[in-house]
Scaffold this motif. Structure first.
Motif, PDB file in Angstrom:
ATOM      1  N   ALA A   1       0.814  -0.098  -7.631  1.00 58.46           N
ATOM      2  CA  ALA A   1       1.306   1.171  -7.893  1.00 58.46           C
ATOM      3  C   ALA A   1       3.136   1.265  -7.738  1.00 58.46           C
ATOM      4  O   ALA A   1       3.493   0.275  -6.694  1.00 58.46           O
ATOM      5  N   SER A   2       4.034   2.116  -8.200  1.00 55.64           N
ATOM      6  CA  SER A   2       5.258   2.313  -8.124  1.00 55.64           C
ATOM      7  C   SER A   2       5.083   2.713  -7.601  1.00 55.64           C
ATOM      8  O   SER A   2       4.883   4.315  -7.411  1.00 55.64           O
TER       9      SER A   2
ATOM     10  N   GLY B   1       6.556  10.169 -12.503  1.00 54.27           N
ATOM     11  CA  GLY B   1       6.504   9.406 -12.331  1.00 54.27           C
ATOM     12  C   GLY B   1       5.445   8.500 -13.967  1.00 54.27           C
ATOM     13  O   GLY B   1       5.634   7.056 -13.636  1.00 54.27           O
ATOM     14  N   ILE B   2       6.431   9.116 -15.053  1.00 54.57           N
ATOM     15  CA  ILE B   2       5.639   8.589 -16.175  1.00 54.57           C
ATOM     16  C   ILE B   2       6.577   7.560 -16.561  1.00 54.57           C
ATOM     17  O   ILE B   2       6.708   6.918 -17.358  1.00 54.57           O
TER      18      ILE B   2
ATOM     19  N   VAL C   1       6.872  -1.322  -6.403  1.00 55.88           N
ATOM     20  CA  VAL C   1       5.954  -2.077  -7.578  1.00 55.88           C
ATOM     21  C   VAL C   1       5.311  -3.176  -6.416  1.00 55.88           C
ATOM     22  O   VAL C   1       5.566  -3.912  -5.947  1.00 55.88           O
ATOM     23  N   PHE C   2       3.776  -2.265  -5.664  1.00 55.89           N
ATOM     24  CA  PHE C   2       3.254  -2.899  -5.068  1.00 55.89           C
ATOM     25  C   PHE C   2       1.833  -2.677  -5.392  1.00 55.89           C
ATOM     26  O   PHE C   2       1.504  -2.423  -6.462  1.00 55.89           O
ATOM     27  N   ASP C   3       0.956  -4.278  -4.755  1.00 59.82           N
ATOM     28  CA  ASP C   3      -0.414  -3.895  -4.699  1.00 59.82           C
ATOM     29  C   ASP C   3      -0.763  -2.898  -4.078  1.00 59.82           C
ATOM     30  O   ASP C   3      -0.189  -2.306  -3.129  1.00 59.82           O
ATOM     31  N   ILE C   4      -2.002  -2.106  -5.193  1.00 54.80           N
ATOM     32  CA  ILE C   4      -1.886  -0.073  -3.850  1.00 54.80           C
ATOM     33  C   ILE C   4      -3.268  -0.871  -2.554  1.00 54.80           C
ATOM     34  O   ILE C   4      -2.991   0.474  -2.077  1.00 54.80           O
ATOM     35  N   LYS C   5      -3.845  -1.435  -2.340  1.00 55.00           N
ATOM     36  CA  LYS C   5      -4.507  -1.927  -1.553  1.00 55.00           C
ATOM     37  C   LYS C   5      -3.379  -2.551  -0.111  1.00 55.00           C
ATOM     38  O   LYS C   5      -3.889  -2.476   0.692  1.00 55.00           O
ATOM     39  N   ASP C   6      -1.608  -2.672  -0.164  1.00 57.41           N
ATOM     40  CA  ASP C   6      -1.198  -2.903   0.773  1.00 57.41           C
ATOM     41  C   ASP C   6       0.164  -1.450   1.075  1.00 57.41           C
ATOM     42  O   ASP C   6       0.330  -2.123   1.721  1.00 57.41           O
ATOM     43  N   LEU C   7      -0.865  -0.810   0.425  1.00 51.46           N
ATOM     44  CA  LEU C   7       0.365   0.917   0.965  1.00 51.46           C
ATOM     45  C   LEU C   7      -1.249   1.137   1.892  1.00 51.46           C
ATOM     46  O   LEU C   7      -2.226   1.086   1.455  1.00 51.46           O
TER      47      LEU C   7
END
Length: 253
Positions: free
Chosen positions: A211-212, A112-113, A245-251
Motif C-alpha cells: 500500500a502507498s 490515490g489512482i 509504499v509499505f507492506d500493508i501488514k507493517d502498518l
C-alpha cells in the motif's frame, strides 16, 4: 534525487477538482518507478513548503503529476500557466516493486489512482492487472483510458452515478476468490486502506498487499518527521523516506 528547475508545459483540469500538470525538467533524471513521488514549489512566495505528489508518468525530461484541489497549495498550483518556472525535487520515496509477481490486483480510491496508473502503464506489457477503482461520483471519474490497460477494470462510485454503486474495496472483495493473484497494490485515503486491510485479514487472503500511503509532508526526505505514521510493531515510519509504499501488514491502520 535531484533539485531541479522545471517549466510548466501543461496544467489543466481532467475531472472535477482534479488537474494534471506536465513539467519540463532541466535534465533527464532517468526512469521513475510507479509509487515514487516529487515535491514541487507552488510558485507563491508566501508558501515555502513544496507539495508532494505521486508521479503520474515520466518520459525523458518530462514528468506529469495528477492532483486534487484541496487547499491553498493546490489552488496555487492550479493557477500556474505554461512557461512558469518552479523548483522540483525528485524522484523521492520507494515505488512498487513487482519483480516476481505477474497477476496483480490494483485497488485505488480518489487521488490515490495516480501512482497506480504509473505502475500499470510501466508494466502492462509484461503483467496482468485487475483493477478496482473508486470515485466519489461521475464528475470525478478520470483516466479510464489509462486504467483500461488492465486485463480487467471495475470502476465504482459512492453514489452509483457511474459504474458499480459501491467502493473499490467492496468490488475487489466480491471478485478476489475468483482471481488467481500473486500480489495486491493499493493507494488511497487511510479509511480505504484500513477497510482493505481488515477485509483481507477477515477473508484469510494469503496474497501479499503493498500500500502507498498518502500523508502531509514537509521536507520529503525524512528529516522533518512531519509525515510519520504508526507501524504495526508500535514504532514510527516516515512515509516519505521509509515509504510511501509499505507492506500493508507493517502498518497500524
Amino acid at each position: 534525487m535531484k533539485d531541479l528547475s522545471a517549466t510548466v508545459l501543461r496544467n489543466a483540469p481532467v475531472a472535477e477538482n482534479i488537474y494534471e500538470m506536465t513539467l519540463s525538467l532541466a535534465e533527464d533524471i532517468g526512469p521513475i518507478k510507479g509509487g515514487q513521488f516529487l515535491s514541487v514549489s507552488t510558485g507563491e512566495a508566501d508558501q515555502l513548503l513544496r507539495r508532494p505528489f505521486g508521479v503520474l508518468k515520466s518520459t525523458g525530461t518530462e514528468v506529469s503529476i495528477g492532483y486534487q484541489i484541496k487547499g491553498a497549495g493546490t489552488q496555487a498550483l492550479s493557477r500556474l500557466k505554461p512557461g512558469k518556472e518552479v523548483m522540483v525535487l525528485l524522484p523521492l520515496g520507494n515505488g512498487f516493486s513487482l519483480d516476481g509477481y505477474s497477476k496483480i490486483a490494483v485497488i485505488g480510491g480518489g487521488a490515490g489512482i495516480f501512482p497506480l496508473i504509473a505502475t500499470i502503464s510501466q508494466n502492462y506489457n509484461e503483467k496482468d492487472f485487475f483493477s478496482y477503482i473508486g470515485f466519489r461520483n461521475a464528475k470525478a471519474v478520470c483516466y479510464t483510458q489509462e486504467l483500461s490497460k488492465s486485463r480487467k477494470l471495475t470502476i465504482s462510485t459512492d453514489d452509483g452515478s457511474y459504474g458499480v454503486h459501491a467502493n473499490a474495496v467492496q468490488t475487489f472483495m466480491a471478485d478476489q476468490k475468483n482471481l488467481d493473484l500473486d500480489c495486491i497494490i493499493a493507494c488511497g485515503p487511510v479509511p480505504m486502506l484500513k477497510a482493505l486491510s481488515s477485509a483481507l485479514t477477515e477473508s484469510g487472503c494469503p496474497v501479499p498487499c503493498f500500500a502507498s500511503m498518502e500523508e502531509r509532508m514537509g521536507c520529503g526526505i525524512g528529516a522533518c518527521l512531519a509525515c510519520v505514521c504508526k507501524g504495526a510493531d508500535g514504532g514510527n515510519l516516515r512515509v516519505c523516506k521509509d515509504g510511501p509504499v509499505f507492506d500493508i501488514k507493517d502498518l497500524a491502520l
